[in-house]
Write a protein that holds these residues in place. Structure first.
Motif, PDB file in Angstrom:
ATOM      1  N   THR A   1       0.848  -1.188   0.000  1.00  0.00           N
ATOM      2  CA  THR A   1       0.000   0.000   0.000  1.00  0.00           C
ATOM      3  C   THR A   1       0.884   1.238   0.000  1.00  0.00           C
ATOM      4  O   THR A   1       1.852   1.331   0.768  1.00  0.00           O
ATOM      5  N   PHE A   2       0.535   2.202  -0.863  1.00  0.00           N
ATOM      6  CA  PHE A   2       1.305   3.435  -0.991  1.00  0.00           C
ATOM      7  C   PHE A   2       0.378   4.606  -0.664  1.00  0.00           C
ATOM      8  O   PHE A   2      -0.742   4.686  -1.198  1.00  0.00           O
ATOM      9  N   LEU A   3       0.863   5.514   0.156  1.00  0.00           N
ATOM     10  CA  LEU A   3       0.045   6.625   0.623  1.00  0.00           C
ATOM     11  C   LEU A   3       0.654   7.934   0.151  1.00  0.00           C
ATOM     12  O   LEU A   3       1.766   8.300   0.544  1.00  0.00           O
ATOM     13  N   PHE A   4      -0.080   8.633  -0.728  1.00  0.00           N
ATOM     14  CA  PHE A   4       0.325   9.939  -1.240  1.00  0.00           C
ATOM     15  C   PHE A   4      -0.544  11.015  -0.595  1.00  0.00           C
ATOM     16  O   PHE A   4      -1.747  10.827  -0.428  1.00  0.00           O
ATOM     17  N   ALA A   5       0.063  12.147  -0.257  1.00  0.00           N
ATOM     18  CA  ALA A   5      -0.678  13.220   0.403  1.00  0.00           C
ATOM     19  C   ALA A   5      -0.286  14.563  -0.184  1.00  0.00           C
ATOM     20  O   ALA A   5       0.598  14.660  -1.050  1.00  0.00           O
ATOM     21  N   ASN A   6      -0.957  15.622   0.304  1.00  0.00           N
ATOM     22  CA  ASN A   6      -0.718  16.999  -0.163  1.00  0.00           C
ATOM     23  C   ASN A   6      -0.967  17.134  -1.658  1.00  0.00           C
ATOM     24  O   ASN A   6      -0.223  17.811  -2.380  1.00  0.00           O
TER      25      ASN A   6
END
Length: 1148
Positions: free
Chosen positions: A374-379
Motif C-alpha cells: 500500500t502506498f500513501l500519497f498526500a498533499n
C-alpha cells in the motif's frame, strides 16, 4: 481575407486611400510599393519591429457610414489582386442593398453581420489543426510563407523577436522556427535581410555568452555561422531549436519525417501565440524525460504530474516529490536525488481510494497493489481529479496481461556453483533479502540510495537476471507482451537474410571460452534470440558486439528474458548503438572526448596527438567493457549500468584514464598507449568471484617482466564514483545532442565523398561539381519527404543499399532539378522533355531515380559531343520500352538455351562448355552504338522537331537555328519517303508493333511549295511545317504581378513570329502562322505509318548545318546553374527596397 470587424479610430494614419465609395474605403499601407520616402521607410521598419499585421497584409478595406468618425476594418490582403477581389465582391453584392437602408446604424450592423457570416462559412472548411491556433499565430504563419516562399505544407512552430548579427551590426527582426527551417526576417530603413536555413544543414547549435555576442544562440552550418541574440526567453527558444534539430537529424539517420501527434488532447482554451505543433513538441519533450527517468516503453505517454508527498514506511517519514500519471503507470520521484523512486504499473493496482484527510495528512490517496503493498500519497492539490484519471486508466487496463510460465522454457546457462557458494555471495543474498523485506520486491519496490549501494557492491548471481529485468524496465515490456518472443522465433525460423548470415558467422565467436557456448544447445539459444530481434527490428537487424552482450544476458536469464533485455539495450538504454553506422557509439565517443577535455585536460591534449581516445572508446562502449575486461569483473559494470545507465560507463572510462595518466603521458605512439590500457583492463579482477578467471589476450602479450599489479574492480568502481560521480544524466544528454549533430553531419559528408569517388570515373564532372550536385539532389530528396510526395520516405531511402543508390527522387522533383540545371530548356515544353528524360533514366520502372542515374542524364547534356547529345535527344522521343526490349529477349533466349543444355546428353562436354561461354558472353554489358538505336516514325519525328524548335527560342542565334532546323526537317522527310519507296519495292514489311497509327491532327496541313509527285510526301512536309509553326507560337502564360509597382510591358523572348521571319523554302506560302484557321479546316490529315528514319540519317542531316553543329558542340556552364539553384533554396540575401534611391536623394 475577410476579418472579424474591428473598430479603427484613425483611418488615415500610416495608410493611403486608393478607392472609395459611400460605404467602403480601400487603403494601402505607407511604405509598401512605390514611393513613400522617409515616411515609408520608417513605417516599414516599425511594422517589422512591432510585428504589425500590416507587413503581411499591406492592404485593407474599411467600412464607414455618412459623417461618422468611426471606421470598421472588414478585410485585409497581402496582394492587390486579393484585396481587389474583395472590393469587387462588395460593390457587386452589397452596394445596391445598402442604399435601401435609412439608418446608418442598421447599415453598419448589416455589414458586420454579413462579414461575420462569410468568416463562419470559411471556418467550416478549415482543418481542425488550424482551428486550434490563434488568429495571431495563423497570421504569423501566413507571413512566414509569404516572406520565405514556403508552401502550405510547411508548418510554423513558433516565432520570436530577436536580433541577427551581420558582422558586428545587429539587425532587429523576427526568427521563425518551422518544422524544417529556421528563418529570419528584418526590414530596417529600407534594408531587408532574409535568412533561410534548413535544419538538416545545421552542424552545431549552442547557447553561449561572449563580450561580442551577449547571451546568444549560435547556429552553424558547413559554410557559415549565424548568431541570434536579445531573446525575451532564450532558454525556451533554444530548447525548441534543439527539438527541431533533433527531428532533422533523425530524418537524416532513419529517414523518419515529422508527423504531428493526432492523439494529443486539445487545449482547454486557445493559447495566444502558441501553436498546436508547439504544444505537440512540448508534450514530446516531457514524455521523453518521463520515459528516460523511469525506464518506460516508447509508447508511454505522460498524462500529467503534480507535487505531493509519499509516506515511506522504511524511513517513517514523508518524502517530498512529484507524482506522475500515464496511461499504464503511476510513478513517483523525490525532489532530492536518489532519495526515493517508485514505479507502480496499473496492471498491479487493485484499489485506489481517497483516505481521510487531516492536518497532518491533507488530501491523501491510498493505492493498493495485488502483492499486498500500500502506498500513501498526500498533499495533492486536485485529489478528486487525480483519482478520477487513475480510475479511467484502470478501466482500460486488461485484468491479466501476462502468463505465469514462459512460452519457451529454455533457460540460459547460469554460472556453475556446484562446489558451494562462497560466504560473501551468501552475505550478498542475505542483504538483498533484507532489502526486499523492507522495501518490497518486484516492480513496485522502493528504489532508494540503499538499493544503489547494494548494486555497487555486486548483485548475487542468483538474483542478477531478476534485477537486470527490473532496473532496465524490460520486465514491464515482457509482462505486457506475452507470447511475443515465441511468435518472432517462429517467424524467423528458416528465414535467410543478410542479418541471419552475419549472425551465423559470429555465433562461435561469442564467448568461446565459456562452457555454456561450447556446445550446440547454448549456440542455438543465442541464435534464436539474435534472429528474433533481427526480425523485430529490421532497421537494426544485427550489428557486431550484439552477440557478446546477448551471450552474457543468456548466462543469467531465460531466452525470453534475454530477448527483452536486448530490446531495452538497443532501443532505450543505448540508442542507435547497434545500427549499421553505430551512430550512438560514435556520439558517446564524442561525449567521452569532451568529458576527458573537461576532467583531464592535460591528458586529453596528449591523447589527441596520439589519436588513442577514438580508438579505444568505441570497443569499451559497444560491449560495455565485456570484450576488454575479465568477464567476472565486467559483469559487475553491467550491474551498475542497468541501474545507473550510461553514466557509469563514462565514469569508469574516465577512472581508467586517470589511473594510467602518468604512464600515458610518457607514451610516444598509439600502440604503446593501447598496450598500457589493455594490460591494465586485463588485470582488473573480481576477488569475490566463485569462478576461475579467464585470461584475456593482453595477458598473453606481456613481456617476460613481472606481471602488472591486480586492480580490484570494486575499488575501480568506487574510485569512479569518488572522482567523477558528479556527472548528471541531463548533462550527458545535452552533450549527446551536440555530438549527434556533429556525428551525423560527418557521416553525411563521408557518404557524399563515397558517392563522388564511386561515380567520378564514369562522369566528366569535376569532384567539386559532383559534390554540389549531390547536395542539391539530397536536398530535393529530403524536401520531397516532408512536403508531400507520391510515395513514402521509406520507399525513397533504403539504408541497405550502397550510398550511391540510397537517396532517390520522383518525377516531380526531377522536373524541378531539370528546369534548374538542364541545358535543354524549351519553355512550356520543358516539363514534357524532363518527363521523357526521367522515364529514360528510370531503368527499373519504379518511378524513382538515384543519384547515379541523375548524373548520367546530366552528363549527356553537358559533356557529351554532338553525337552523344543528339543520340540522347533522339532516344527521348522514342518509347522508353524500345530500349529494354532487346535485353529482355536476350535473357529469355539465355534461359531457353540453358534448358536445352540441361536436356542434352552429359557426354557432350564440348557443346556444354561452348554454351557456357556463349552464356557468359551474352551476360557481358553491351556498349550501345548508333546502329542499335531503333528507327523513328513520323509522329516521333514531328515531336523531335517541336522540341528542337522550342530549345532555340532564347538563343542569340535564334533565327539562324530556326532556318537550319527547318532545312534539316525537309531533308529528313524526303529521306524517309525515299526509304519507304525502296522498302515497299523490295518486300512488304510487317507493321512494327512499336509504331502505332497516329490520330487525325486537329489542324489542316499546309502544302509545300516544292513539287512532289507523291502526295504523301507533301502531307509529311506540311505536318512538320505546321508543327514548327505551332511550336513557335507556344508562349508561356503571361506572368502578372500582384503589386502595382510592376508594370512590365517588355516583349517576351517567346514572342510571336511574323511571316517574314521564315524563308519561303522553309514554310509554304499558305501556312497559317497566326491562329486564323478555323475548326472546319482542321480535318483529314493523318500520319504515314510506313515512314521512318534512322539515327544515322538524323546525324548526317544535322552535320550539314553549321549553326546546329555549333549549338550542340557548345559546352554548358553547370557552375552558374548550380549557384542559381542554391540561391533559389533560400541562401542569405540582402535586398534594397525601391525607396533607397529616394532616400539617397533626400540625404543629398
Amino acid at each position: 481575407m475577410w476579418i472579424t470587424p474591428e473598430e479603427v479610430l484613425l483611418a488615415n494614419a500610416l495608410w493611403v486611400s486608393e478607392r472609395a465609395n459611400p460605404f467602403f474605403i480601400l487603403q494601402r499601407r505607407k511604405g509598401h510599393g512605390k514611393g513613400g520616402g522617409i515616411t515609408g521607410l520608417l513605417v516599414g521598419t516599425m511594422d517589422v519591429v512591432l510585428d504589425s499585421s500590416a507587413r503581411v497584409a499591406p492592404y485593407r478595406i474599411l467600412h464607414q457610414t455618412g459623417d461618422s468618425q468611426i471606421f470598421w476594418s472588414i478585410a485585409c490582403g497581402s496582394s492587390r489582386k486579393e484585396i481587389t477581389g474583395h472590393w469587387e465582391w462588395l460593390e457587386t453584392n452589397l452596394l445596391q442593398t445598402l442604399s435601401i437602408f435609412d439608418n446608418d446604424e442598421d447599415i453598419t450592423t448589416f455589414v458586420k453581420g454579413k462579414v461575420s457570416g462569410i468568416i463562419a462559412e470559411e471556418n467550416k472548411s478549415k482543418a481542425a489543426q488550424e482551428d486550434e491556433d490563434s488568429g495571431k499565430f495563423r497570421e504569423a504563419e501566413q507571413k512566414m510563407r509569404k516572406l520565405f516562399g514556403m508552401p502550405g505544407e510547411e508548418k510554423l512552430v513558433n516565432y520570436y523577436s530577436c536580433s541577427y548579427w551581420k558582422g558586428r551590426v545587429p539587425r532587429q527582426g523576427w526568427v521563425y522556427l518551422s518544422v524544417n527551417h529556421l528563418c529570419f526576417y528584418s526590414f530596417l530603413l529600407g534594408k531587408e535581410v532574409t535568412l533561410v536555413v534548413q535544419w538538416t544543414e545545421v552542424t552545431r547549435l549552442e547557447k553561449n555568452a561572449t563580450l561580442v555576442f551577449p547571451e546568444s544562440v549560435r547556429v552553424s552550418t558547413r559554410h557559415t555561422e549565424h548568431y541570434f541574440s536579445m531573446f525575451l526567453n532564450i532558454n525556451d527558444t533554444f530548447k525548441l531549436m534543439e527539438q527541431l534539430a533533433t527531428i532533422a537529424m533523425r530524418q537524416l539517420l532513419d529517414n523518419e519525417g515529422f508527423s504531428a501527434d493526432r492523439t494529443l488532447p486539445k487545449a482547454c482554451k486557445t493559447l495566444k501565440n502558441v501553436s498546436a505543433l508547439k504544444r505537440d513538441l512540448d508534450a514530446r519533450a516531457k514524455n521523453e524525460r518521463y520515459r528516460a527517468l523511469f525506464r518506460l516503453t516508447p509508447d508511454e505517454r505522460l498524462d500529467g504530474h503534480t507535487d505531493c508527498t509519499l509516506w515511506t514506511p522504511f524511513a517513517k517519514m514523508h518524502i517530498v516529490g512529484q507524482l506522475f500519471v500515464s496511461n499504464n503507470y503511476i510513478c513517483f520521484c523525490s525532489r532530492e536525488e536518489d532519495l526515493c523512486q517508485l514505479i507502480i504499473p496499473l496492471r498491479e493496482v487493485s484499489i485506489v481510494e481517497k483516505a481521510d484527510s487531516s492536518s497532518v495528512l491533507p488530501c491523501p490517496v491510498s493505492i493498493s497493489t495485488k502483492n499486498k503493498m500500500t502506498f500513501l500519497f498526500a498533499n495533492l492539490k486536485d485529489r478528486d481529479f487525480l483519482v478520477q484519471r487513475i480510475s479511467d486508466f484502470l478501466q482500460r487496463t486488461p485484468d491479466k496481461l501476462w502468463s505465469d510460465g514462459h512460452p519457451l522454457a529454455l533457460s540460459g546457462y547460469s554460472v556453475s556453483q556446484s562446489e558451494g557458494m562462497c560466504t560473501k555471495e551468501k552475505m550478498k543474498e542475505e542483504s538483498w533479502n533484507i532489502h526486499f523485506f523492507e522495501f518490497g520486491r518486484g516492480v513496485c519496490m522502493y528504489r532508494t540510495s540503499k538499493t544503489r549501494e547494494l548494486v555497487l557492491n555486486g548483485i548475487p548471481e542468483s538474483l542478477r537476471g531478476e534485477l537486470w529485468l527490473l532496473f532496465s524496465g524490460a520486465q514491464n515490456e515482457m509482462a505486457t507482451h506475452p507470447g511475443y518472443y515465441a511468435e518472432l522465433v517462429e517467424q524467423a525460423m528458416g528465414r535467410c537474410t543478410l542479418a541471419t548470415e552475419e549472425i551465423e558467422r559470429d555465433l562461435h565467436r561469442s564467448m568461446p571460452e565459456h562452457h555454456a557456448f561450447q556446445n550446440e544447445m547454448g549456440i542455438a539459444a543465442l541464435r534464436r534470440v539474435l534472429t528474433a530481434y533481427a526480425c523485430r527490428n529490421p532497421g537494426i537487424g544485427y550489428c557486431q558486439a550484439m552477440n557478446i552482450v546477448t551471450s552474457v544476458l543468456l548466462l543469467y536469464c531465460t531466452e525470453e528474458e534475454a530477448f527483452w533485455l536486448l530490446v531495452a539495450l538497443c532501443e532505450r538504454m543505448l540508442p542507435d548503438y547497434y545500427n549499421t553506422r553505430v551512430v550512438g557509439a560514435l556520439v558517446d565517443q564524442g561525449v567521452f572526448e569532451e568529458l576527458t577535455r573537461e576532467c583531464l585536460p592535460l591528458l586529453y591534449e596528449h591523447m589527441q596527438e596520439l589519436g588513442v581516445i577514438s580508438t579505444i572508446s568505441l570497443s569499451w562502449f559497444l560491449t560495455l567493457f565485456l570484450s576488454v575486461m575479465p568477464f567476472d569483473s565486467a559483469v559487475l559494470l553491467v550491474d551498475c549500468f542497468f541501474y545507473e545507465g550510461i553514466k557509469v560507463i563514462f565514469q569508469v572510462a574516465l577512472a581508467v584514464l586517470h589511473a594510467n595518466m602518468d604512464t600515458l603521458l610518457d607514451c610516444t605512439d598509439e600502440g604503446e598507449a593501447m598496450t598500457i590500457l589493455g594490460r591494465y583492463l586485463d588485470n582488473v579482477v573480481n576477488k569475490q568471484t566463485v569462478s576461475p578467471p579467464i585470461p584475456h589476450l593482453h595477458a598473453l602479450l606481456t613481456s617476460g617482466d613481472e606481471p602488472p599489479p591486480e586492480i580490484d574492480v570494486f575499488q575501480l568502481i568506487k574510485s569512479s564514483y569518488d572522482k567523477f560521480g558528479s556527472l548528471r544524466a541531463d548533462v550527458i544528454e545535452q552533450m549527446r545532442f551536440k555530438q549527434r549533430l556533429k556525428v551525423i553531419q560527418s557521416l553525411e559528408d563521408t557518404a557524399k565523398r563515397s558517392v563522388v569517388r564511386a561515380i567520378m570515373t564514369d562522369s566528366a564532372f569535376s569532384i567539386e561539381e559532383l559534390e554540389e550536385l549531390y547536395v542539391l539532389f539530397k536536398a530535393k530528396h529530403i524536401m520531397s519527404c516532408y512536403w508531400g510526395a507520391s510515395c513514402t520516405a521509406a520507399e525513397r531511402h533504403d539504408p541497405s543499399l550502397p550510398y550511391l543508390e540510397q537517396y532517390r527522387i520522383d518525377l516531380e522533383q526531377f522536373c524541378q532539378l531539370f528546369g534548374a540545371l538542364g541545358t535543354w530548356l524549351c519553355g512550356t515544353h520543358t516539363v514534357t522533355l524532363a518527363a521523357r528524360h526521367f522515364r529514360l533514366l528510370d531503368s527499373n520502372k519504379d518511378g524513382l531515380i538515384n543519384f547515379k542515374e541523375f548524373v548520367t542524364g546530366l552528363s549527356g547534356m553537358y559533356h557529351g559531343d554532338m553525337t552523344e547529345k543528339l543520340k540522347l535527344l533522339y532516344k527521348l522521343h522514342l518509347p522508353p520500352g524500345n530500349i529494354d526490349i532487346l535485353p529482355l529477349q536476350d535473357s529469355s533466349c539465355i534461359s531457353i538455351r540453358i534448358q536445352c543444355n540441361i536436356a542434352m546428353s552429359v557426354s557432350e562436354v564440348k557443346d556444354y562448355k561452348y554454351y557456357l561461354r556463349m552464356w557468359a558472353k551474352e551476360k557481358e554489358p553491351k556498349i550501345e552504338t548508333i546502329k542499335d538505336l531503333p528507327r523513328m516514325n513520323q509522329e516521333q519525328f514531328i515531336e523531335l522537331c517541336k522540341t528542337l524548335y522550342n530549345m532555340f527560342s532564347e538563343d542569340p542565334l535564334e533565327q539562324e537555328l530556326y532556318h537550319a532546323i527547318a532545312t534539316v526537317a525537309s531533308l529528313l522527310l524526303r529521306i524517309g519517303e525515299v526509304g519507304k519507296k525502296f522498302t515497299n519495292n523490295c518486300a512488304k514489311k510487317p507493321t512494327d508493333t512499336t509504331y502505332t497509327q497516329a490520330p487525325t491532327l486537329s489542324a489542316e496541313l499546309p502544302q509545300p511549295e516544292k513539287e512532289e509527285s507523291n502526295g504523301e510526301s507533301s502531307s509529311g512536309q506540311s505536318l512538320v511545317c505546321k508543327a514548327l509553326a505551332e511550336a513557335q507560337l507556344e508562349t508561356p502564360p503571361q506572368q502578372t504581378s500582384d503589386e502595382e509597382v510592376k508594370d512590365d510591358t517588355s516583349v517576351s523572348s517567346y514572342s510571336m513570329v511574323s511571316t517574314g521571319s521564315l524563308q519561303c523554302e522553309d514554310i509554304a506560302d499558305d501556312t497559317v502562322l497566326i491562329g486564323c484557321a478555323g475548326d472546319q479546316q482542321r480535318r483529314g490529315s493523318t500520319l504515314d505509318g510506313d515512314w521512318s528514319i534512322t539515327f544515322e540519317q538524323v546525324l548526317a542531316s544535322m552535320l550539314t548545318e553549321p549553326p546546329l553543329v555549333d549549338y550542340f558542340e557548345k559546352k554548358g556552364d553547370i557552375q552558374a546553374r548550380m549557384a542559381t539553384c542554391k540561391m533559389q533554396r533560400g541562401v542569405e540575401r540582402q535586398v534594397s527596397s525601391s525607396s533607397d534611391h529616394e532616400l539617397a536623394q533626400l540625404s543629398t
